[in-house]
Scaffold this motif. Structure first.
Motif, PDB file in Angstrom:
ATOM      1  N   VAL A  86      65.137  16.893  41.879  1.00  0.00           N
ATOM      2  CA  VAL A  86      64.003  17.417  42.735  1.00  0.00           C
ATOM      3  C   VAL A  86      64.382  16.847  44.198  1.00  0.00           C
ATOM      4  CG1 VAL A  86      61.659  16.929  43.279  1.00  0.00           C
ATOM      5  CG2 VAL A  86      62.342  17.173  40.825  1.00  0.00           C
ATOM      6  N   GLU A  87      64.836  15.741  44.508  1.00  0.00           N
ATOM      7  CA  GLU A  87      65.025  15.307  45.966  1.00  0.00           C
ATOM      8  C   GLU A  87      66.334  16.327  46.372  1.00  0.00           C
ATOM      9  OE1 GLU A  87      65.987  11.221  46.295  1.00  0.00           O
ATOM     10  OE2 GLU A  87      64.077  10.736  45.490  1.00  0.00           O
ATOM     11  N   ALA A  88      67.384  16.706  45.506  1.00  0.00           N
ATOM     12  CA  ALA A  88      68.344  17.679  46.003  1.00  0.00           C
ATOM     13  C   ALA A  88      67.593  19.169  46.178  1.00  0.00           C
ATOM     14  CB  ALA A  88      69.349  17.811  45.040  1.00  0.00           C
ATOM     15  N   GLY A  89      66.561  19.570  46.050  1.00  0.00           N
ATOM     16  CA  GLY A  89      65.733  20.671  46.255  1.00  0.00           C
ATOM     17  C   GLY A  89      65.588  21.528  45.108  1.00  0.00           C
ATOM     18  N   HIS A  90      65.753  21.122  44.005  1.00  0.00           N
ATOM     19  CA  HIS A  90      65.513  21.607  42.597  1.00  0.00           C
ATOM     20  C   HIS A  90      64.138  21.597  42.218  1.00  0.00           C
ATOM     21  CE1 HIS A  90      69.747  22.860  42.752  1.00  0.00           C
ATOM     22  NE2 HIS A  90      70.043  21.736  42.843  1.00  0.00           N
ATOM     23  N   ARG A  91      63.496  22.608  41.656  1.00  0.00           N
ATOM     24  CA  ARG A  91      62.124  22.555  41.283  1.00  0.00           C
ATOM     25  C   ARG A  91      61.810  21.939  39.953  1.00  0.00           C
ATOM     26  NH1 ARG A  91      59.425  28.071  39.520  1.00  0.00           N
ATOM     27  NH2 ARG A  91      57.620  26.925  38.517  1.00  0.00           N
ATOM     28  N   GLY A  92      60.883  20.913  39.999  1.00  0.00           N
ATOM     29  CA  GLY A  92      60.496  20.525  38.913  1.00  0.00           C
ATOM     30  C   GLY A  92      59.381  21.188  38.122  1.00  0.00           C
ATOM     31  N   MET A  93      59.542  21.183  37.090  1.00  0.00           N
ATOM     32  CA  MET A  93      58.495  22.204  35.926  1.00  0.00           C
ATOM     33  C   MET A  93      57.718  21.011  35.245  1.00  0.00           C
ATOM     34  SD  MET A  93      59.613  25.024  33.449  1.00  0.00           S
ATOM     35  CE  MET A  93      58.479  25.980  32.728  1.00  0.00           C
ATOM     36  N   ALA A  94      58.149  19.864  34.802  1.00  0.00           N
ATOM     37  CA  ALA A  94      57.554  19.055  34.039  1.00  0.00           C
ATOM     38  C   ALA A  94      57.901  17.542  34.638  1.00  0.00           C
ATOM     39  CB  ALA A  94      57.454  19.342  32.626  1.00  0.00           C
TER      40      ALA A  94
END
Length: 130
Positions: free
Chosen positions: A90-98
């Motif tokens: 998430v910190e690398a910019g990827h979207r968290g879904m859960a």
């Protein structure tokens, strides 16, 4: 025998960088710069193919819409590793879904999306209380 998984991606470099964060080392194919492969220790081969590489072989195919087209599951040694990897992605910019949670089936679980919206599950077995 299932021995290969092929993931169709829109941006090969972005996908290779994402999966490198999960420990997969893809190599671009010497015959096509739109195809990369990774051999896993368990014998499974994972491929990344760009949309433009795959569509000539799949007349009428379009990318899935509305939700993850695939779910890949990565096992971690303990629940803290799930939390750490989720935070890193998430910190690398990827979207968290859960966000990480303790699932009723006895696992620490979380889901992020790769650059093309495929679901990536992160999990570890929860310790059983005595």
């Amino acid at each position: 025998m299932l021995n290969t998984i092929d993931i169709v991606v829109s941006d090969l470099e972005a996908s290779m960088a994402f999966y490198a964060l999960l420990g997969l080392d893809f190599k671009i194919d010497e015959y096509s710069k739109e195809h990369a492969g990774c051999d896993l220790p368990n014998g499974l081969h994972v491929m990344l193919d760009t949309v433009s590489f795959r569509t000539p072989f799949l007349p009428g195919w379009t990318q899935p819409a509305g939700g993850p087209g695939n779910m890949l599951c990565f096992e971690f040694p303990d629940p803290a590793a799930v939390d750490a990897k989720y935070a890193e992605l998430v910190e690398a910019g990827h979207r968290g879904m859960a966000e990480p949670f303790d699932a009723f089936w006895g696992m620490r679980y979380a889901t992020v999306l790769d650059p093309d919206g495929n679901g990536i599950d992160l999990y570890a077995t929860l310790e059983v209380s005595a």
